[in-house]
Motif scaffolding. Structure first.
Motif, PDB file in Angstrom:
ATOM      1  N   ASN A   1      33.146  47.546  40.922  1.00 29.40           N
ATOM      2  CA  ASN A   1      33.272  48.054  42.304  1.00 29.40           C
ATOM      3  C   ASN A   1      32.097  47.609  43.174  1.00 29.40           C
ATOM      4  O   ASN A   1      31.327  48.459  43.626  1.00 29.40           O
ATOM      5  CB  ASN A   1      33.349  49.591  42.229  1.00 29.40           C
ATOM      6  N   PRO A   2      31.888  46.338  43.434  1.00 29.34           N
ATOM      7  CA  PRO A   2      32.682  45.190  43.001  1.00 29.34           C
ATOM      8  C   PRO A   2      32.068  44.516  41.758  1.00 29.34           C
ATOM      9  O   PRO A   2      30.961  44.837  41.343  1.00 29.34           O
ATOM     10  CB  PRO A   2      32.520  44.236  44.201  1.00 29.34           C
ATOM     11  N   VAL A   3      32.841  43.555  41.240  1.00 29.80           N
ATOM     12  CA  VAL A   3      32.348  42.724  40.140  1.00 29.80           C
ATOM     13  C   VAL A   3      31.130  41.936  40.641  1.00 29.80           C
ATOM     14  O   VAL A   3      31.084  41.531  41.805  1.00 29.80           O
ATOM     15  CB  VAL A   3      33.472  41.785  39.652  1.00 29.80           C
ATOM     16  N   HIS A   4      30.128  41.766  39.770  1.00 31.29           N
ATOM     17  CA  HIS A   4      28.938  40.999  40.177  1.00 31.29           C
ATOM     18  C   HIS A   4      28.490  40.073  39.050  1.00 31.29           C
ATOM     19  O   HIS A   4      29.049  40.136  37.932  1.00 31.29           O
ATOM     20  CB  HIS A   4      27.823  41.944  40.638  1.00 31.29           C
TER      21      HIS A   4
ATOM     22  N   ARG B   1      39.786  38.874  39.577  1.00 33.10           N
ATOM     23  CA  ARG B   1      40.644  37.679  39.397  1.00 33.10           C
ATOM     24  C   ARG B   1      40.045  36.473  40.098  1.00 33.10           C
ATOM     25  O   ARG B   1      39.990  35.380  39.535  1.00 33.10           O
ATOM     26  CB  ARG B   1      42.037  37.936  39.964  1.00 33.10           C
ATOM     27  N   ARG B   2      39.626  36.669  41.336  1.00 26.37           N
ATOM     28  CA  ARG B   2      39.065  35.548  42.094  1.00 26.37           C
ATOM     29  C   ARG B   2      37.807  35.020  41.408  1.00 26.37           C
ATOM     30  O   ARG B   2      37.594  33.817  41.305  1.00 26.37           O
ATOM     31  CB  ARG B   2      38.731  35.951  43.543  1.00 26.37           C
ATOM     32  N   ALA B   3      36.973  35.945  40.938  1.00 27.53           N
ATOM     33  CA  ALA B   3      35.715  35.550  40.289  1.00 27.53           C
ATOM     34  C   ALA B   3      35.972  34.690  39.055  1.00 27.53           C
ATOM     35  O   ALA B   3      35.137  33.864  38.688  1.00 27.53           O
ATOM     36  CB  ALA B   3      34.926  36.796  39.893  1.00 27.53           C
ATOM     37  N   LEU B   4      37.140  34.890  38.425  1.00 29.05           N
ATOM     38  CA  LEU B   4      37.404  34.232  37.139  1.00 29.05           C
ATOM     39  C   LEU B   4      38.399  33.086  37.234  1.00 29.05           C
ATOM     40  O   LEU B   4      38.829  32.553  36.207  1.00 29.05           O
ATOM     41  CB  LEU B   4      37.922  35.281  36.138  1.00 29.05           C
ATOM     42  N   GLU B   5      38.736  32.696  38.447  1.00 30.77           N
ATOM     43  CA  GLU B   5      39.764  31.669  38.635  1.00 30.77           C
ATOM     44  C   GLU B   5      39.488  30.387  37.853  1.00 30.77           C
ATOM     45  O   GLU B   5      40.402  29.735  37.378  1.00 30.77           O
ATOM     46  CB  GLU B   5      39.873  31.326  40.131  1.00 30.77           C
ATOM     47  N   ASP B   6      38.212  30.024  37.745  1.00 28.23           N
ATOM     48  CA  ASP B   6      37.887  28.761  37.072  1.00 28.23           C
ATOM     49  C   ASP B   6      37.380  28.978  35.646  1.00 28.23           C
ATOM     50  O   ASP B   6      36.709  28.130  35.088  1.00 28.23           O
ATOM     51  CB  ASP B   6      36.838  27.987  37.895  1.00 28.23           C
TER      52      ASP B   6
ATOM     53  N   LYS C   1      38.400  31.344  29.613  1.00 28.08           N
ATOM     54  CA  LYS C   1      38.160  32.222  28.457  1.00 28.08           C
ATOM     55  C   LYS C   1      38.036  33.694  28.849  1.00 28.08           C
ATOM     56  O   LYS C   1      38.065  34.572  27.997  1.00 28.08           O
ATOM     57  CB  LYS C   1      36.887  31.794  27.725  1.00 28.08           C
ATOM     58  N   VAL C   2      37.839  33.936  30.125  1.00 27.51           N
ATOM     59  CA  VAL C   2      37.682  35.327  30.580  1.00 27.51           C
ATOM     60  C   VAL C   2      38.733  35.603  31.640  1.00 27.51           C
ATOM     61  O   VAL C   2      38.945  34.784  32.538  1.00 27.51           O
ATOM     62  CB  VAL C   2      36.273  35.564  31.184  1.00 27.51           C
ATOM     63  N   GLU C   3      39.407  36.745  31.537  1.00 24.60           N
ATOM     64  CA  GLU C   3      40.396  37.072  32.565  1.00 24.60           C
ATOM     65  C   GLU C   3      40.360  38.554  32.942  1.00 24.60           C
ATOM     66  O   GLU C   3      39.805  39.371  32.206  1.00 24.60           O
ATOM     67  CB  GLU C   3      41.798  36.660  32.117  1.00 24.60           C
ATOM     68  N   ALA C   4      40.962  38.855  34.086  1.00 24.53           N
ATOM     69  CA  ALA C   4      41.028  40.234  34.555  1.00 24.53           C
ATOM     70  C   ALA C   4      42.229  40.922  33.921  1.00 24.53           C
ATOM     71  O   ALA C   4      43.260  40.288  33.713  1.00 24.53           O
ATOM     72  CB  ALA C   4      41.179  40.243  36.074  1.00 24.53           C
ATOM     73  N   SER C   5      42.093  42.205  33.626  1.00 28.08           N
ATOM     74  CA  SER C   5      43.227  42.961  33.090  1.00 28.08           C
ATOM     75  C   SER C   5      43.440  44.244  33.878  1.00 28.08           C
ATOM     76  O   SER C   5      42.494  44.972  34.164  1.00 28.08           O
ATOM     77  CB  SER C   5      42.980  43.299  31.615  1.00 28.08           C
ATOM     78  N   ASP C   6      44.723  44.520  34.179  1.00 26.60           N
ATOM     79  CA  ASP C   6      45.070  45.764  34.879  1.00 26.60           C
ATOM     80  C   ASP C   6      45.784  46.719  33.927  1.00 26.60           C
ATOM     81  O   ASP C   6      46.501  47.620  34.362  1.00 26.60           O
ATOM     82  CB  ASP C   6      45.955  45.458  36.093  1.00 26.60           C
TER      83      ASP C   6
ATOM     84  N   LEU D   1      24.503  37.290  44.385  1.00 25.88           N
ATOM     85  CA  LEU D   1      24.690  38.490  43.545  1.00 25.88           C
ATOM     86  C   LEU D   1      26.123  38.578  43.046  1.00 25.88           C
ATOM     87  O   LEU D   1      26.399  39.206  42.018  1.00 25.88           O
ATOM     88  CB  LEU D   1      24.346  39.766  44.323  1.00 25.88           C
ATOM     89  N   VAL D   2      27.020  37.950  43.799  1.00 28.87           N
ATOM     90  CA  VAL D   2      28.433  37.852  43.402  1.00 28.87           C
ATOM     91  C   VAL D   2      28.830  36.393  43.629  1.00 28.87           C
ATOM     92  O   VAL D   2      28.176  35.702  44.413  1.00 28.87           O
ATOM     93  CB  VAL D   2      29.343  38.790  44.238  1.00 28.87           C
ATOM     94  N   PRO D   3      29.899  35.910  42.953  1.00 28.58           N
ATOM     95  CA  PRO D   3      30.326  34.540  43.226  1.00 28.58           C
ATOM     96  C   PRO D   3      30.687  34.378  44.711  1.00 28.58           C
ATOM     97  O   PRO D   3      31.113  35.346  45.357  1.00 28.58           O
ATOM     98  CB  PRO D   3      31.579  34.380  42.353  1.00 28.58           C
ATOM     99  N   ASP D   4      30.525  33.168  45.245  1.00 31.92           N
ATOM    100  CA  ASP D   4      30.803  32.919  46.665  1.00 31.92           C
ATOM    101  C   ASP D   4      32.194  33.414  47.067  1.00 31.92           C
ATOM    102  O   ASP D   4      32.367  34.029  48.110  1.00 31.92           O
ATOM    103  CB  ASP D   4      30.712  31.414  46.966  1.00 31.92           C
ATOM    104  N   ILE D   5      33.171  33.132  46.216  1.00 29.88           N
ATOM    105  CA  ILE D   5      34.546  33.496  46.555  1.00 29.88           C
ATOM    106  C   ILE D   5      34.694  35.023  46.699  1.00 29.88           C
ATOM    107  O   ILE D   5      35.418  35.511  47.570  1.00 29.88           O
ATOM    108  CB  ILE D   5      35.543  32.911  45.504  1.00 29.88           C
ATOM    109  N   VAL D   6      33.964  35.748  45.863  1.00 25.04           N
ATOM    110  CA  VAL D   6      34.001  37.215  45.928  1.00 25.04           C
ATOM    111  C   VAL D   6      33.329  37.689  47.223  1.00 25.04           C
ATOM    112  O   VAL D   6      33.838  38.564  47.930  1.00 25.04           O
ATOM    113  CB  VAL D   6      33.326  37.842  44.681  1.00 25.04           C
ATOM    114  N   MET D   7      32.211  37.064  47.539  1.00 27.25           N
ATOM    115  CA  MET D   7      31.519  37.433  48.788  1.00 27.25           C
ATOM    116  C   MET D   7      32.436  37.170  49.995  1.00 27.25           C
ATOM    117  O   MET D   7      32.562  38.020  50.877  1.00 27.25           O
ATOM    118  CB  MET D   7      30.228  36.621  48.922  1.00 27.25           C
ATOM    119  N   GLU D   8      33.104  36.022  49.984  1.00 29.32           N
ATOM    120  CA  GLU D   8      33.986  35.690  51.122  1.00 29.32           C
ATOM    121  C   GLU D   8      35.120  36.705  51.253  1.00 29.32           C
ATOM    122  O   GLU D   8      35.450  37.149  52.348  1.00 29.32           O
ATOM    123  CB  GLU D   8      34.553  34.271  50.943  1.00 29.32           C
TER     124      GLU D   8
END
Ligand code: ATP
Length: 190
Positions: free
Chosen positions: A11-14, A60-65, A68-73, A174-181
């Protein structure tokens, strides 16, 4: 396939979370890591906690590339609050071919004895622990199913990031660029 589950509200991922998840997925015998986003507990609504799907989307956005790591709901559809043992039991049934393990910090293993059915968790699952210098691991860390790692650590928290956002300060790096955007565009936490 061995999957490590890393639970959090994200909240949020960092980058502190992401470094741990990627370390466990690439430097241990785990094949994959799932970052399991904890849903809001309807009985304990917190104004500072962003919506379930907003937080999931950021992970999800943070892990797009990252393959080996993915988001789970997975916990969104389970009774709330979800206890780890219940989530594990559900996953075992849903994915009988996968072997699940837990990932947690030294702070969590120190208090694992307070978790629902912790003996059952320890007996049936392996736990991958990353040391946190300010916490003693406690007795359970010597259990044969507990594996302790020295992963690189970042001294940041989601609380700090939310504070920066509220105060209009930069969260770059502190967070990936895509997350910040995404956070900026959607005005989450502001
Ligand atoms: P908040 O500040 O809102 O409490 P947080 O940054 O601690 O959030 P959580 O979603 O609670 O994030 O974290 C998920 C898991 O990651 C927890 O087990 C937490 O202990 C761990 N964690 C949080 N920040 C870090 C960090 N900087 N390095 C390693 N582990 C972390």
């Amino acid at each position: 396939m061995k999957i490590g589950l890393f639970f959090g509200s994200f909240n949020p991922v960092h980058v502190g979370h992401l470094i741990i998840a990627n370390y466990m997925a690439t430097q241990t015998d785990l094949d994959r890591v799932w970052m399991v986003v904890s849903p809001q507990n309807p009985l304990k609504k917190k104004a500072s906690l962003a919506g379930d799907y907003d937080r999931l989307n950021l992970v999800r956005r943070a892990l797009e590339d990252n393959n080996k790591v993915e988001a789970s709901d997975i916990e969104f559809g389970l009774p709330k609050p979800s206890y780890t043992i219940d989530t594990l039991t559900y996953l075992k049934e849903k994915y009988p071919k996968y072997e699940f393990a837990l990932i947690m910090g030294g702070d969590n293993i120190a208090t694992l004895h307070k978790w629902k059915n912790y003996e059952q968790i320890l007996e049936n699952y392996h736990i991958y622990v990353y040391q946190r210098p300010e916490y003693e691991l406690g007795e359970l860390a010597t259990h044969p199913h507990v594996h302790v790692y020295e992963a690189p650590l970042m001294q940041i928290s989601a609380t700090y990031i939310r504070k920066c956002l509220r105060e209009g300060k930069s969260i770059k790096y502190l967070v990936p660029d895509i997350v910040m955007e995404e956070i900026m565009a959607s005005h989450l936490y502001q």
